[in-house]
Design an enzyme around this catalytic site. Structure first.
Site, PDB file in Angstrom:
ATOM      1  N   CYS A   1       0.866  -1.176   0.000  1.00  0.00           N
ATOM      2  CA  CYS A   1       0.000   0.000   0.000  1.00  0.00           C
ATOM      3  C   CYS A   1       0.907   1.231   0.000  1.00  0.00           C
ATOM      4  O   CYS A   1       2.011   1.176  -0.532  1.00  0.00           O
ATOM      5  CB  CYS A   1      -0.978  -0.015   1.172  1.00  0.00           C
ATOM      6  SG  CYS A   1      -0.203   0.113   2.801  1.00  0.00           S
ATOM      7  N   HIS A   2       0.465   2.322   0.592  1.00  0.00           N
ATOM      8  CA  HIS A   2       1.279   3.535   0.573  1.00  0.00           C
ATOM      9  C   HIS A   2       2.475   3.432   1.519  1.00  0.00           C
ATOM     10  O   HIS A   2       3.611   3.651   1.113  1.00  0.00           O
ATOM     11  CB  HIS A   2       0.428   4.759   0.911  1.00  0.00           C
ATOM     12  CG  HIS A   2       1.160   6.055   0.795  1.00  0.00           C
ATOM     13  ND1 HIS A   2       1.554   6.561  -0.426  1.00  0.00           N
ATOM     14  CD2 HIS A   2       1.599   6.916   1.727  1.00  0.00           C
ATOM     15  CE1 HIS A   2       2.206   7.701  -0.233  1.00  0.00           C
ATOM     16  NE2 HIS A   2       2.247   7.934   1.070  1.00  0.00           N
TER      17      HIS A   2
END
Length: 102
Positions: free
Chosen positions: A59-60
């Protein structure tokens, strides 16, 4: 939950990377060949993932992918969280596609 660094994933031969970020986040940076299933859709779309190999979640910065990893492990998928997410991937100078999605 298992974790792996971006550099360790990049060194693997053909890893299956699951990106659980939202579509608008992909417009900033993405990894070529990654499977994109937003975290909120993962339960409904889990059958899109292979069951015969390790799935590396991204993810981020690592929070949402950690949630995805825990879920995948709970249903028997061999899943490993990529620590630091795409932000760390980029910081380590690993290949990313920048800009709007193709």
């Amino acid at each position: 939950m298992q974790e792996i660094t971006p550099a360790e994933v990049e060194a693997l031969d053909g890893p299956v990377i699951l990106d659980v970020r939202e579509p608008h986040e992909l417009e900033q940076a993405r990894i070529e060949g990654a499977i994109h299933i937003p975290l909120g859709e993962l339960v409904a779309r889990v059958d899109e993932l292979p069951r015969d190999t390790t799935v590396y979640t991204l993810c981020h910065v690592g929070g949402r992918s950690a949630q995805a990893t825990v879920y995948l492990e709970s249903i028997g998928v061999d899943a490993v969280n990529i620590s630091g997410g795409i932000l760390e991937w980029y910081r380590q100078g690993l290949p990313v596609e920048l800009g709007s999605t193709p």
